[in-house]
Design a protein around this motif. Sequence first.
Motif, mmCIF file in Angstrom:
data_model
loop_
_atom_site.group_PDB
_atom_site.id
_atom_site.type_symbol
_atom_site.label_atom_id
_atom_site.label_comp_id
_atom_site.label_asym_id
_atom_site.label_seq_id
_atom_site.Cartn_x
_atom_site.Cartn_y
_atom_site.Cartn_z
ATOM 1 N N TYR A 1 0.471 -1.100 0.242
ATOM 2 C CA TYR A 1 0.321 -0.218 0.353
ATOM 3 C C TYR A 1 0.863 1.247 0.215
ATOM 4 N N LYS A 2 1.974 1.431 0.638
ATOM 5 C CA LYS A 2 2.724 2.770 0.881
ATOM 6 C C LYS A 2 3.060 3.226 -0.423
ATOM 7 N N HIS A 3 3.205 2.763 -1.385
ATOM 8 C CA HIS A 3 3.684 2.986 -2.599
ATOM 9 C C HIS A 3 2.597 3.471 -3.428
ATOM 10 N N GLN A 4 1.193 3.373 -2.938
ATOM 11 C CA GLN A 4 0.288 3.101 -3.785
ATOM 12 C C GLN A 4 -0.543 4.742 -3.771
ATOM 13 N N GLU A 5 -0.755 5.128 -5.199
ATOM 14 C CA GLU A 5 -1.390 6.948 -4.557
ATOM 15 C C GLU A 5 -3.127 6.470 -4.888
ATOM 16 N N ARG A 6 -3.687 7.041 -3.533
ATOM 17 C CA ARG A 6 -4.891 6.054 -3.744
ATOM 18 C C ARG A 6 -6.309 7.655 -4.730
ATOM 19 N N ILE A 7 -6.892 7.914 -5.859
ATOM 20 C CA ILE A 7 -7.670 8.870 -6.377
ATOM 21 C C ILE A 7 -8.755 7.892 -6.061
ATOM 22 N N VAL A 8 -9.397 6.849 -7.016
ATOM 23 C CA VAL A 8 -10.219 6.100 -7.792
ATOM 24 C C VAL A 8 -10.484 5.477 -6.443
ATOM 25 N N PHE A 9 -9.233 4.525 -6.023
ATOM 26 C CA PHE A 9 -9.610 3.400 -4.849
ATOM 27 C C PHE A 9 -9.785 4.542 -2.896
ATOM 28 N N ALA A 10 -9.847 5.924 -3.570
ATOM 29 C CA ALA A 10 -9.276 6.455 -2.592
ATOM 30 C C ALA A 10 -10.426 6.155 -0.626
ATOM 31 N N MET A 11 -11.732 5.753 -1.329
ATOM 32 C CA MET A 11 -12.598 5.462 -0.223
ATOM 33 C C MET A 11 -12.881 3.960 -0.386
ATOM 34 N N ASN A 12 -12.509 3.093 -1.418
ATOM 35 C CA ASN A 12 -12.820 1.260 -1.292
ATOM 36 C C ASN A 12 -11.891 1.139 0.434
ATOM 37 N N GLY A 13 -12.546 0.447 1.215
ATOM 38 C CA GLY A 13 -12.312 0.019 2.580
ATOM 39 C C GLY A 13 -12.470 0.681 3.193
ATOM 40 N N HIS A 14 -13.063 1.539 3.659
ATOM 41 C CA HIS A 14 -13.614 2.846 4.160
ATOM 42 C C HIS A 14 -15.539 3.047 4.330
ATOM 43 N N ILE A 15 -15.675 2.950 3.274
ATOM 44 C CA ILE A 15 -17.864 2.877 3.262
ATOM 45 C C ILE A 15 -18.210 1.071 2.724
ATOM 46 N N ASP A 16 -19.236 1.125 3.034
ATOM 47 C CA ASP A 16 -19.997 0.062 2.561
ATOM 48 C C ASP A 16 -20.303 0.895 1.629
ATOM 49 N N PRO A 17 -20.209 -0.073 0.054
ATOM 50 C CA PRO A 17 -20.530 0.214 -0.992
ATOM 51 C C PRO A 17 -22.371 0.563 -1.317
ATOM 52 N N ARG A 18 -23.076 -0.492 0.302
ATOM 53 C CA ARG A 18 -24.760 -0.677 -0.393
ATOM 54 C C ARG A 18 -24.826 0.681 0.272
ATOM 55 N N SER A 19 -24.442 1.266 1.081
ATOM 56 C CA SER A 19 -24.393 2.651 2.018
ATOM 57 C C SER A 19 -23.955 3.747 0.885
ATOM 58 N N ILE A 20 -25.600 5.379 0.318
ATOM 59 C CA ILE A 20 -25.085 5.816 0.362
ATOM 60 C C ILE A 20 -24.735 7.288 1.339
ATOM 61 N N ASP B 1 -12.049 -2.394 -12.496
ATOM 62 C CA ASP B 1 -13.039 -2.022 -13.031
ATOM 63 C C ASP B 1 -14.537 -2.557 -11.984
ATOM 64 N N ARG B 2 -14.574 -3.587 -11.879
ATOM 65 C CA ARG B 2 -14.873 -4.880 -11.154
ATOM 66 C C ARG B 2 -15.071 -4.397 -9.741
ATOM 67 N N SER B 3 -13.978 -4.082 -9.113
ATOM 68 C CA SER B 3 -13.497 -3.759 -7.821
ATOM 69 C C SER B 3 -14.008 -2.089 -7.653
ATOM 70 N N VAL B 4 -13.934 -1.245 -8.154
ATOM 71 C CA VAL B 4 -14.362 -0.035 -8.620
ATOM 72 C C VAL B 4 -15.715 0.272 -8.275
ATOM 73 N N LEU B 5 -16.592 -0.829 -9.740
ATOM 74 C CA LEU B 5 -17.917 -0.453 -9.020
ATOM 75 C C LEU B 5 -18.445 -1.633 -8.040
ATOM 76 N N GLU B 6 -18.311 -2.626 -7.975
ATOM 77 C CA GLU B 6 -18.593 -3.370 -6.241
ATOM 78 C C GLU B 6 -18.552 -2.742 -5.342
ATOM 79 N N GLY B 7 -17.132 -2.114 -5.803
ATOM 80 C CA GLY B 7 -16.197 -1.021 -4.076
ATOM 81 C C GLY B 7 -17.383 0.536 -3.862
ATOM 82 N N ASN B 8 -17.064 1.004 -5.240
ATOM 83 C CA ASN B 8 -17.871 2.194 -4.693
ATOM 84 C C ASN B 8 -18.086 2.619 -5.846
ATOM 85 N N PRO B 9 -20.100 1.865 -5.669
ATOM 86 C CA PRO B 9 -20.892 2.385 -6.905
ATOM 87 C C PRO B 9 -21.184 3.645 -7.067
ATOM 88 N N HIS B 10 -21.571 4.546 -6.073
ATOM 89 C CA HIS B 10 -21.848 5.731 -6.442
ATOM 90 C C HIS B 10 -20.856 7.038 -6.735
#
Lengths: 135, 259, 159, 635
Positions: free
Chosen positions: D129-148, D222-231
Motif C-alpha cells: 500500500y505504501k507506494h500507492q497513490e489512491r484517487i479512485v480507490f480512496a474510499m474503498n475500504g472506508h465505506i459500505d458500497p451499499r450505503s449512500i 473495474d469490477r472492484s470499483v463498481l463493487e466497492g464504490n458504485p456511487h
Amino acid sequence: MRKIYLVLPEKCTGCRTCELSCAYSHQIDQQPGTPRIRAYNTKPPLEKGIPVVCFQCDRPACQEVCPTKALQRNLDTGAISIDYDRCINCHACYAACPFGNIHIDPINTRVAKCDLCGGSPKCALFCPTGALSYK
Amino acid sequence: MDILINGKKVKTRKGEHVLEVARREGFEIPSLCHHAALPPDGACRLCLVEVEGPEGKNKVTTACTLEVAQGLSVRLDTPEVAANRKVVLEMLLARVSDSPTLLKLADKYGLLEMRLVPQGEKCVLCGLCARVCTELVGAKALTMEGRGTETYFQPPFGEPAKDCVGCGSCAFVCPVTCIEYKKTDRTIEIWGRTFERLACTECGEPLDLTPEHRDLIRRRTDLLTPAEMQLCGGCERRTTMKTMQRVVEGQQTLETARR
Amino acid sequence: MVELGKVDQIIEKYAGDKTSVLAILQDVQAAFNYLPREAMNRIGEKLEIPMTQVASLATFFHAFSLTPRGKNIVTVCMGTACHVRGAPRVLAEIERELAVKGGETTSDGEFTVETVNCVGACALGPLVIVNGNYHGNINTADVVEMLHEYKPATGEGAK
Amino acid sequence: MTKFTTPAQLTDHVAKAKAARDPNKVRVSVCAGTGCKASGADALIAAFQAEIEARGLDVEVLSTGCHGFCERGPLVVLHPSGVLYQKVKPRDVADILEKTVQKGELLPRLQYRDESRQIFEKEHDVPFYKHQERIVFAMNGHIDPRSIDDYFSMGGYEALGKVVGQMKPDQVVEEVIASGLRGRGGAGFPAGWKWRFTRQAEGDRKYLICNADEGDPGAFMDRSVLEGNPHLVLEGMIIGAYACGASEGFIYVRNEYPMAVRHIELAIAKATELGLLGQHILGTDFSFNVHVNRGGGAFVCGEETALIASIEGRRGSPRVRPPFPAQKGLWGKPTNINNVETWANVPTIINRGSAWFAGTGTGDVSKSPLGGSKGTKIFSLVGKVNNTGLVEVPMGITLRKIVFDIGGGIKDSKKGRTFKAVQTGGPSGGCIPDAYLDNPVDFDELAKLGSMMGSGGMIVMDDRTCMVEVARYFVDFLKEESCGKCTPCREGLRAMSGILNRMVRGQGRHEDLDLLEDLGRTMKTASLCQLGQTAANPVLSTLRYFRHEYVEHVDHARCPAGQCIDLIEYRINEQCTGCTICAKKCPTGAITGQNKERHVLDQGKCVRCGVCFDVCNFNGVSILSGPEIAGKAKE
C-alpha cells in the motif's frame, strides 16, 4: 425537350428486325443478348404485326418491387434502366411486370429490359416501316 | 470535391467512398464483400489503399470504408498495399483453396507461395449472402453465427432456412459460388429447403418464382393485384399484344386498356 | 418439456422491449440452465424479431449454452493470471477426474465443465467456480476433494 | 431522507455528513470484495457482528469493497489505528476484539510479513500500500458500497452539487480537458475531448455509456470499483451527462460480475430516490436516467462500436469508424463512452481541480491533449509476484517499483525463480523484458515498448514462464474472442494459433518466425477494429524480446523455461531426500519410492502436471528439455 419513343402498331409488319437489332446491340460475351422487344405477327406471313416493348410506365411495378433500387429512371431518356452493379438477380422485377416486358437472358440468367439504348434505340433506327421511332 | 487517385484528379460527391469512385474511374481494386446496393462493411479487407498523410505518415486502409474528403490522396499500388494485400489473399486462400475467384486474384496480385495450412472451407465469410437476404430482400433467413474462427453464415442454428423464400439472390452474390442452389422443373432447392416453383396458369411453364417469394414481393407494392404474377413472360406478352391489337382495331380504347 | 409460461414471464418483465433481447436470453438461460430452442422461438415471436437475430446473439456470446447442462456447473477460469499459475493443469485434472472435455456434460448429467476467460478474481488463481462458489488457489492435488463436495451423496458419483 | 430539490441542499447535506463522521470511532473494516468473499469474508463479517453484540461493544463493522490486496484475504483493517490483519478466519474474531480492539495488543499471527519475515503493523506501512497513490480507490475500504450515507460522509456527491449549482456544462468539459484525463479503458483517448465532441454533436438525444465490460483476462479493477464504490462511478456519469448534454445513460457490465450489478443497481435506485438521478435533478432542468445492461461474455464488446451493437440487441461485431460514437453512436445518436475507472476519476477532478489532478503524472497536456499521462492508474498486479492484487499508482512510476516494491518481487525467488517479463495491456498487449524495468509507465511509454496500457492488466512472469507458450495462450484466447468478421484478424489468428501450437509441441519450423511476423504486420495494418489491429502484439512483442526462446523451440525442440509439456520430462535427481511428498501429491501415481530413499518417476504414467516440482522443497525434481529427451518430442 426529351425525345419520345413512339410505337405505331398499325405500321408494324411483324418483320422482327427490331428483335434482331436489339439482340445485337445488347451483346453478352460477344453473343447476341435476348431481345427486349418482341414483335408478334398477327396475320402471318408479314402483313400485320404488334411490337411489344417496355412502356416505361409512369409508376413502374418493376421499380417498386426492386429491393436494391437497381431499377431507376434515366432522367435524360426517360427509360427505366437496370444498374447491374446493384442487381442481385432476385427476378422480382420479372415477376412483377404485368406486361411481360422484363426478360431473362438465357446466357447469364440475368434480367434484362429495354433501356432505350441509352438514348438511341437501335430498334427504331432499323425499323423499316416507321412503326418504331424515337424523336 | 476532388480527390487524387494515383495522382489523378477525380470528381466525387460528398458521402461517396473511395472504392466506388475508383471503380467508376476505371481503376481496379479487388474486393469480395463489397456490393453497390449495400453500405460498406469492411469485412474482407482486400481493397487496401494507401492514404497519403502529412509528413509522409501514410496509412493503409480499406477503400470501401474510406469516405472522400477534401485533399484526400490515395495510392492503389504502393509496396505497403501490395504486401499486405498479398497476405490477406494468402489468408483467404488458406481458408478456401480451390476458389477460381481467389486463384485468379492470387495470380493477378503476385501471390506465388502458400505458406499456410489449407482449411478446406468453402465460404470466405464475406457476409454478402446474409446482408443481401436481410438488408435487401428482407427475408432475414441468413445470419452470422458463432464467432472467432468458428464463424458461419447460415440459417438460424444451421437448420433448414425457415424464412428463406428461395429467391436465390444469396447464391448469385456469393463471390466464391459456395451456396448450393438447385433448380429443377418443379422445384428450387437451397439452404436445406425445397420450394415449389409456381407454374404459368396459362401454359404451365414453371416460373422463376416460389409462392413465398411472390408473397414477399407483393408486400413491397400495392400495384400488384392477386391476378398478377401468375403468367410466364411469354404469356404476359401475348396478353399485352392482344390488348394492343384490340386498341389498334378499335375494339378497346387506350384509356380502358390502361390499368 | 419447456415451460413457455416461464419464458413469457421473463419477456413480460421487460415489457416486450426488443432491445432487451440479450437480457431476456440471459434470464432464460438462468431459469433453464441453457437456452432451449422452444424458448428462443418464443422470444423471437413475442418480441417480433427475426430468428436470425436471436440465433446470432445466442451463438455469439459464450455465456450461452444451446444444450442442457449438468446439475453442477464447474467453471474453470482460464484468464491470464490463472493460466500462468497452472489453470491448464487444473482443467486437465478436472477433465480426467470427470472423464469429459471442457464444454461437455458427464453422462449422468451431474457435471458440466466449462471454461471462462477470466472472472476478475485474478489474485486467487488458479480459480474454479462450482455452482457460483469460488474455489481459489486450486492445484491439481485439490481437484478430487473439491469435486467430491458436489457429487451426489449416494452412488459412485460422476465418474 | 427526502429528495434534494436544490444543489445547495445537497452541498449542505454532504458538508454535514462529512462533519458528522467521527474519525475516532472504532470501526472494523472487512473487505467483502469478490476475492475476499471467495476466501470467506461473509462468514467473517457475521462472526464480527455476533461477537460485537455478545460483548456489547460500540464497534461498527464495515463490509467494504475491495482493498486490493486480494492475495492475503480476507483482509481486516481496524480503524482508527489502521492495524491490518490478513487471512483472518472467524475463529480469530474473538481474539481480535478482545486483544486488539479492547486492550490494544497486536496479534502477530495475523499480521502481514514480507518475504524476509518483517512484520508490518499498519495498513499504510505495508509495502503493497505504501507506494500507492489512491484517487479512485480512496474510499474503498472506508465505506459500505451499499450505503449512500457512507458515500456522503466521505464527501460523495459534493462534486455533483458543485457542477449543477455553480458550473456551466462547457466549464465542466474544459475542466476535464485541462485535467489531462485520458480514457482508462485501453486506447487512452483524452476523455474531455470526447466529451466536447459529444457536446458539440448535433442530436435531439444524447447518450452516455459506462463501459464495465472488463474483458481483459487478468484485470479486475473495474469490477472492484463498481463493487466497492458504485456511487463514485455514478456521480462521474451524472457529471458527464450534465457536461455532454446527455439524457440517458447505460452501464454495460459483465454478467460474470453479479455483485457489481447488484451494487450499481442499488446505487441507481438510491440516487434516483434522492433526486440525484431522474427527472429534474436537484430541482433543475437537467434530467438523466441510468440503465444497467449485462454483457454476455465477449471480449470484443469492450470495443465501443461492438458494445453499442450489443446494447442495441445485436451481436457484438465492431463497425467501421468514422462515424465515431460521439457523432453517431447508440441508436444513431451522439454517444459518449468511457470506462469505469475513467468515470470514477471525474468527481475528484471536479472537487480538487484540474490543476491538482494534472500535478500527478507525466508530460504536459496543456499544449497537446496527447502530450502526457495524468493522474493515477489502477493495475491488477498478478502472476508470479509475491503480492498480487489491485494497485493504484501515479502515472510515470517505473515497472520496477510496481513489481519489486509494491509486488514484493518474484514469487519463490528463494527457490531460484527470477523475473523474466511483465505483460501489460491484456491479451492485445505485449511482454516487456527486464531491460525496461526502469522505464516509466504511461500510455506513450508502453506503446513505445510494443505493448500498451490497455485496461491495466499487469502479469508478472518468471523464468519458468515460456514466452512461446504465453504467445500461444493469448493467440488462442483472441482466436475465440475475435468477432470473426474481418479476414486478417480471424484468419491471421487461426494461422498464428496453428503455428504456435505446433511450436510448443516441438514441431515448429525456422521459417515460421518470419511467417509470424508477416501475418502480424498485416493484422496490425489491415484489421477492421482495435482488437484485430492489436491482436498480434503478444506474438510480435515476444518475438522482439525473446526471439531466442522461439529459436530454441523450432531448432532444438527445447523449451528453455521447461514449461511446454510435450518438450519436457520431469526427473527425480540425486538431491531427493525421500520425503515422499511428491509421491503423495502425484495425481497419477507415477512416483514411487520408500521413505528416505530416492524416489523414481515412471515416465509412462507421468502427465507432466508439475506438482512434484512445485511441492519439492529440496530441488529434487529437475526438468529436462531438448536433446536429452529429443526424439520423443519431435513425434
